[in-house]
Design an enzyme around this catalytic site. Structure first.
Site, mmCIF file in Angstrom:
data_model
loop_
_atom_site.group_PDB
_atom_site.id
_atom_site.type_symbol
_atom_site.label_atom_id
_atom_site.label_comp_id
_atom_site.label_asym_id
_atom_site.label_seq_id
_atom_site.Cartn_x
_atom_site.Cartn_y
_atom_site.Cartn_z
ATOM 1 N N CYS A 114 -12.279 -7.492 0.668
ATOM 2 C CA CYS A 114 -12.678 -6.362 -0.174
ATOM 3 C C CYS A 114 -14.080 -6.533 -0.729
ATOM 4 C CB CYS A 114 -11.673 -6.183 -1.301
ATOM 5 S SG CYS A 114 -11.265 -7.693 -2.181
ATOM 6 N N GLU A 168 -6.723 -1.577 -6.605
ATOM 7 C CA GLU A 168 -8.001 -1.965 -6.016
ATOM 8 C C GLU A 168 -8.057 -1.325 -4.645
ATOM 9 O OE1 GLU A 168 -9.943 -5.482 -3.621
ATOM 10 O OE2 GLU A 168 -8.741 -6.200 -5.315
#
Length: 539
Positions: free
Chosen positions: A307, A270
């Site tokens: 994020c 990620e």
């Protein structure tokens, strides 16, 4: 300096053993004060790292075939061990990251909760993907053999800790929990920004391994120079998959190393996302002040170091858009900077903000106030338009922290064109009223090709850990858009299917045996047979 009742050793834990590193030392830094925290953490060299991966390989067979009850009990023991040192963990993590206790307590609860969630997955067993097709000897033109399929663990997994989540994406976080739930031993590369937190959680996992009578190679915690020891870990032939949360540069470097191995392996990384938020006209006919406050709160929470922070927002040009930006300015006036995770992250944020602000056609909507501690810069919102956004790729670069860019669009067609030009993202959010549904219907198929999660009338920060969550998306948000790093589907990353054809019954592994001794959910001759639920199973 923070104190805890547990004496930290400053050493790696290799298959249950505390091992001083031979590759130098590092210390954590309190980002609020700049003070160095003890102890010094010794760093492994590559030869020592090989001890951890060799032990993980030795543990693979026995751990991969653990029966569901014992396996689930192990995950639950980890959760209980973490909760037993919760006070020490929150104190140490606060000193190492600057994050407030309320945020850390919530993150710790999420961490233990997802361990218990994966325990319930293990008990039910549908992640094993068991399929049975009985032989049809009289089938024409050819008989069908007896075929049975299950998913097996890949083997040892390397997991890298994230800077921004010292619990939930760290030592016993989602990647570790899902890999262990799949039956894969884990070699965890601790993040050097919060090593004491990593050691405390690493001990909790190690103690659970011992208490459950498992091979000690099921878990190792390693400290080392980020680039060199991380690359060595991914190159190691005993590692079969990688879980990573961090920067695009870090993730792509690991991907390149994994792809260049004699036997390439998957890297589930990620990386970067600016999580576009699209505000449609109808949404601006409601409470604009509340909408602006929600945007600023989502942007500035945890100093924007999430994020899923909204780094990009589309708003209509014209009076309604102007009213919204004025409300954003008022909301941001009440926002002060919060301590960022490390001096390096704060420095990178300032560089990113300076670079964005220097772009032609980009202006400042508003700035908040500087925070009261070191490395707590003022949050900022910029503005531009669609032609500038489409022409300049710098406007799509992630700035990790409380900075966002507002793009004004003049028509639905211009908005659609801009969305089509976006990179892959973790999330996209639509703020809309019923009158906006036709435009939203045109946007949805475009967004489905760009993101892993689509929200309506909310904000992307805050990721629920459950059965249906997708925390992933097309590159560069992640390295593999088919997966998620949050939720029970995350376990699928660390499994692969194996079929057994005409094997004698006494050689079949328990999941595909005729008697179904583990009481798993299975598909038999094309029909789903649910698990036989017992106490502790998911209802």
């Amino acid at each position: 300096m923070t104190t805890t009742t547990t004496t930290l050793t400053g050493h790696s834990i290799l298959a249950g053993r505390e091992v001083p590193g031979a590759g130098g030392t590092t210390r954590a830094v309190d980002p609020a004060t700049g003070e160095h925290l003890g102890p010094a953490y010794t760093l492994l060299d590559e030869a020592q790292l090989a001890e951890a991966t060799a032990a993980a390989e030795e543990a693979s067979a026995s751990f991969g075939d653990l029966d569901p009850q014992a396996h689930a009990g192990f995950l639950e023991r980890i959760a209980a061990n973490i909760e037993a040192v919760a006070g020490e963990l929150v104190e140490r993590a606060g000193a190492e990251t600057g994050l407030p206790a309320a945020r850390l307590n919530g993150e710790l609860a999420r961490t233990t909760g997802q361990l218990r969630l994966f325990a319930s997955v293990v008990r039910q067993g549908d992640h094993r993907g068991v399929r049975v097709e009985h032989a049809l000897p009289d089938r024409t033109p050819l008989p069908r053999p007896d075929l049975r399929q299950r998913k097996v663990p890949l083997g040892p997994v390397a997991v890298f800790g994230a800077s921004n989540f010292p619990f939930a994406f760290s030592t016993a976080g989602g990647d570790t929990a899902s890999a262990l739930a799949a039956g894969c031993p884990v070699v965890f590369k601790a993040h050097n920004a919060h090593p004491g937190t990593g050691e405390l959680v690493g001990r909790a996992v190690t103690d659970a391994v011992a208490a459950c009578g498992l091979h000690p190679g099921v878990f190792s915690l390693v400290y080392g120079p980020g680039a060199s020891i991380g690359q060595a870990l991914v190159r190691d032939p005993r590692i079969t998959a990688v879980g990573f949360t961090g920067s695009r540069a870090g993730g792509t470097a690991l991907m390149a190393t994994a792809a260049a191995r004699p036997v390439p392996i998957p890297v589930y990384a990620e990386m970067s996302s600016i999580n576009p938020v699209v505000v449609l006209e109808g949404a601006l006919r409601g409470d604009v002040e509340a909408l602006a406050r929600g945007y600023v709160a989502s942007l500035t929470g945890s100093s924007g170091q999430l994020c899923t922070a909204p780094g990009l927002l589309f708003v209509p040009a014209g009076e309604t858009g102007e009213a919204f930006l004025a409300a954003v300015e008022r909301a941001l006036a009440d926002a002060a900077g919060q301590t960022m995770l490390t001096p390096g992250i704060a420095g990178s944020w300032r560089e990113g903000v300076d670079a964005l602000g220097a772009q032609e056609g980009v202006g400042v909507v508003a700035r908040g106030a500087e925070g009261s501690t070191q490395h707590a810069p003022a949050p900022v919102v910029f503005e531009s338009d669609v032609p500038t956004f489409r022409a300049n790729p710098v406007l799509q670069e992630e700035i990790f922290g409380a900075a966002s860019l507002v793009i004004r669009y003049r028509s639905p067609e211009e908005l659609l064109g801009a969305v089509r030009r976006m990179e892959g993202q973790l999330t996209a959010t639509l703020h809309l009223a019923e009158e906006d549904h036709p435009i939203a219907a045109a946007l949805l198929p475009v967004l489905e090709r760009k993101v892993g999660r689509i929200l309506a009338n909310g904000w992307p920060t805050g990721v629920d850990v459950g059965e249906a969550m997708v925390h992933g998306g097309p590159f560069p948000a992640t390295s593999d858009a088919r997966t998620t790093s949050v939720g029970t589907l995350a376990i699928e990353r660390f499994l692969r299917p194996v079929a057994y054809q005409n094997l004698p019954g006494d050689l079949l592994p328990p999941p595909v045996q005729e008697a179904n001794p583990w009481h798993l959910t299975r598909r038999v001759d094309g029909r789903l047979q649910p698990a036989e639920h017992t106490e502790g199973d998911r209802a």
